[in-house]
Design a protein around this motif. Structure first.
Motif, short mmCIF file in Angstrom:
data_model
loop_
_atom_site.label_atom_id
_atom_site.label_comp_id
_atom_site.label_asym_id
_atom_site.label_seq_id
_atom_site.Cartn_x
_atom_site.Cartn_y
_atom_site.Cartn_z
N GLU A 43 -1.44 -1.41 -4.10
CA GLU A 43 -2.76 -1.37 -3.46
C GLU A 43 -3.07 0.06 -3.03
N ARG A 75 2.76 -13.37 2.96
CA ARG A 75 2.64 -12.00 3.47
C ARG A 75 2.87 -11.99 4.97
N VAL A 89 -8.52 -7.63 -2.61
CA VAL A 89 -7.36 -8.52 -2.65
C VAL A 89 -7.75 -9.89 -3.23
N SER A 116 0.88 -1.17 0.00
CA SER A 116 0.00 0.00 0.00
C SER A 116 0.92 1.22 0.00
N TYR A 175 -10.60 -3.72 1.56
CA TYR A 175 -9.33 -4.44 1.33
C TYR A 175 -9.51 -5.95 1.11
N1 GLU Z 1 -1.57 -4.12 0.84
C1 GLU Z 1 -1.40 -4.93 2.00
C2 GLU Z 1 -0.39 -4.31 2.92
O1 GLU Z 1 0.40 -3.48 2.48
C3 GLU Z 1 -0.92 -6.33 1.70
C4 GLU Z 1 -1.95 -7.14 1.10
C5 GLU Z 1 -1.68 -8.62 1.05
O2 GLU Z 1 -0.52 -9.06 1.03
O3 GLU Z 1 -2.65 -9.34 0.99
O4 GLU Z 1 -0.37 -4.64 4.09
#
Ligand code: GLU
Length: 229
Positions: free
Chosen positions: A43, A208, A194, A11, A190
């Motif tokens: 994102e 993640r 996703v 993000s 979100y």
């Molecule tokens: N955009 C999310 C973040 O920066 C990560 C999303 C994901 O890995 O599902 O925390």
């Protein structure tokens, strides 16, 4: 194993931090080790917090680290666009599909009502999930009341996150509740975007940060609602 497809999905609300770099490194290593594809997806749906300066800084940091991506900003690819802010039509189409199938419902409960219920649940030692007031109310599309869209989630059973590191993580559905998928201003949330993107971009693995573990059962429920694995 088929060639894996992995994504790093920052993000852009600040610089690339060490935790993000670590996640990106693992995704990149797994893709490179097995002849797979490493995708960079920005994102940037939170317009208030996303900046072009952050996007530039993240891309520059990735390049400086040697984490080259096969699909994403500047390189393109078959599953773009790779900026969530440019993918709204896909999210809206998925919302329409789920609404048509009765898998989403309109919830007109106000923020104040939800806060009151939440406090009451906490005071009674109950889990403060949404109590389902609007689940069977069948508010029509033209309701004049401000409303969010919630997932009509299963109430019985459990949702399992089968994680390669943590093993089988089990979440009872009674503790998950009916998550909000679209805000009252029409913006999708979100967890929903996703899932749409990970399906659309043909991801095979999600690597993640640990802080996302609690989001994952909600995402699994959305995969199930969308009929995807
Ligand atoms: N955009 C999310 C973040 O920066 C990560 C999303 C994901 O890995 O599902 O925390």
């Amino acid at each position: 194993m088929d060639a894996p497809r992995l994504r790093f999905a920052p993000s852009p609300s600040g610089f690339l931090h060490i935790g993000g770099a670590r996640t990106a490194l693992y995704c990149w290593l797994l893709a490179r080790r097995f002849g797979g594809t490493f995708i960079l997806r920005v994102e940037d749906t939170d317009a208030a917090r996303s900046t072009d300066a952050s996007i530039d800084a993240i891309l520059a940091s990735m390049r400086w680290l040697g984490l080259d991506w096969d699909e994403g900003p500047e390189v393109g690819g078959m599953h773009g666009p790779y900026f969530q802010s440019q993918r709204r039509a896909k999210y809206d189409a998925a919302v329409e599909k789920l609404l048509g199938e009765g898998k989403l419902y309109r919830c007109v409960c106000t923020t104040e009502e939800l806060a009151t219920k939440r406090e009451a649940a906490l005071a009674d030692g109950r889990n403060p999930i949404y109590d389902g007031t609007c689940r069977d109310a069948d508010h029509p599309a033209n309701t004049p009341l401000p409303h969010v869209l919630r997932l009509r989630a299963p109430r019985d059973g459990e949702t399992v996150v089968d994680d390669a590191i943590k093993g089988r993580v089990v979440f009872p559905n009674v503790e998950l509740g009916d998550q909000v998928v679209v805000r009252s201003n029409g913006d999708p949330l979100y967890n929903f975007v996703v899932v749409i993107d990970d399906i659309d971009m043909r991801m095979t693995h999600v690597v993640r940060g640990d802080d996302h573990l609690s989001n994952t059962p909600k995402q699994v429920q959305l995969y199930e609602a969308l009929g995807a694995t």
